[in-house]
Scaffold this active site. Structure first.
Site, short mmCIF file in Angstrom:
data_model
loop_
_atom_site.label_atom_id
_atom_site.label_comp_id
_atom_site.label_asym_id
_atom_site.label_seq_id
_atom_site.Cartn_x
_atom_site.Cartn_y
_atom_site.Cartn_z
N SER A 134 0.87 -1.20 0.00
CA SER A 134 0.00 0.00 0.00
C SER A 134 0.89 1.23 0.00
O SER A 134 2.06 1.16 0.42
CB SER A 134 -0.85 -0.04 1.28
OG SER A 134 -1.31 1.24 1.62
N TYR A 147 -1.73 -0.82 10.64
CA TYR A 147 -1.94 -1.19 9.23
C TYR A 147 -0.76 -0.73 8.38
O TYR A 147 -0.20 -1.51 7.61
CB TYR A 147 -3.24 -0.57 8.72
CG TYR A 147 -3.47 -0.84 7.25
CD1 TYR A 147 -3.84 -2.11 6.80
CD2 TYR A 147 -3.26 0.15 6.30
CE1 TYR A 147 -4.01 -2.36 5.45
CE2 TYR A 147 -3.43 -0.10 4.94
CZ TYR A 147 -3.81 -1.36 4.53
OH TYR A 147 -3.96 -1.62 3.19
#
Ligand SMILES: NC(=O)c1ccc[n+]([C@@H]2O[C@H](COP(=O)([O-])OP(=O)(O)OC[C@H]3O[C@@H](n4cnc5c(N)ncnc54)[C@H](OP(=O)(O)O)[C@@H]3O)[C@@H](O)[C@H]2O)c1
Length: 254
Positions: A134, A147
């Site tokens: 990501s 995360y």
């Protein structure tokens, strides 16, 4: 048998990867992995290539036995492994439960490594691995602290593995999407609410991210990103102090 394995195939990015590889790659079977069996079965019916549904909770150690057995019994030659299963939770440290925090690490990091190691013996030259990281991996990210850290792990692990596997003719591409229109956003806001993160910039369709990732993987690239905004983000994260980027991010979520 020439197979591709896709985790997280029950929705979003994984489902889109399965659709595009069924069209673009020469495969005898696509293996679809996630927890929701019905979603996987629906997708299997729709694909133009034979598909095998393997319902698995990738955070449960005991569930890997059936995957290992399937690889062995099929005498699989894995052409593609695409690790999409993952989730995030919006919230500051006290807002995300301890269970969610640990589950994120288990799925995004531990399960991704376990799938990779279990599958690697079935790869040969020409095989390709795509690991979903990501843009949050480019710097620490308050309100998504665990995360973002899991995705930094995926990025670094994948890049090092790419280098190690190069002599064997196997490539590893870390795919770094920005925000995409998938269930991710819904899952991330569930229970913790959408207060901590609520402004989303440069939101893209998973179709474009997947098409670019498959092109980059076919070219043997170590990293894949879609969109000018995400490229600028990566350069900024290399050049600017992370303290400044974190401050700008926090201001963007006021
Ligand atoms: N959407 C975004 O904005 C965005 C941005 C950057 C990176 N990403 C990354 O992209 C990847 C795919 O996410 P998405 O956007 O496609 O979201 P999604 O639609 O919510 O898909 C997540 C997938 O993970 C699977 N999964 C969740 N828990 C699992 C478990 N315990 N065992 C096995 N599979 C599990 C889900 O299937 P089941 O629920 O059926 O198990 C689902 O197929 C993730 O790694 C995510 O971190 C997303």
């Amino acid at each position: 048998m020439k197979v591709a394995v896709v985790t997280g195939a029950s929705s979003g990015l994984g489902k889109e990867f399965a659709r595009q590889i069924a069209d673009k790659e020469k495969l005898e079977e696509i293996w679809l992995i996630a927890r929701r069996r019905e979603n996987l079965e629906q997708l299997a019916e729709e694909l133009p290539v034979r598909a095998r549904v393997i319902p698995m909770d990738l955070t449960k150690e005991e569930e890997y036995a059936k995957y290992r057995a399937a690889l062995q019994q099929a005498d699989a030659q894995v052409m593609l492994l695409i690790n999409c299963s993952g989730f995030g939770k919006f919230g500051r440290y006290g807002e995300v439960s301890e269970q969610d925090s640990l589950d994120m690490i288990d799925l995004n990091c531990r399960a991704l490594v376990q799938m990779t190691l279990a599958t690697l013996p079935y790869f040969s030259s020409g095989g390709r691995i795509l690991q979903i990281s990501s843009t949050s991996s480019f710097q620490p990210l308050p309100r998504l602290n665990i995360y973002a850290a899991t995705k930094a792990f995926v990025l670094h692990y994948s890049r090092a593995l790419h280098q190690e596997l190069r002599p064997k003719g196997i490539t590893v591409t870390a795919v770094c999407p920005g925000w995409m229109k998938t269930d991710f956003l819904k899952v991330a806001a569930l229970h913790t609410g959408d207060q901590a993160v609520h402004n989303f910039f440069f939101v893209t369709n998973p179709q474009k991210v997947v098409a670019k990732a498959l092109r980059d993987s076919a070219k043997g690239k170590g990293i894949s990103m879609y969109g000018v905004g995400n490229h600028i983000h990566r350069v900024a994260a290399k050049l600017l102090p992370h303290k400044l980027i974190m401050r700008v991010w926090e201001l963007s979520q006021q």
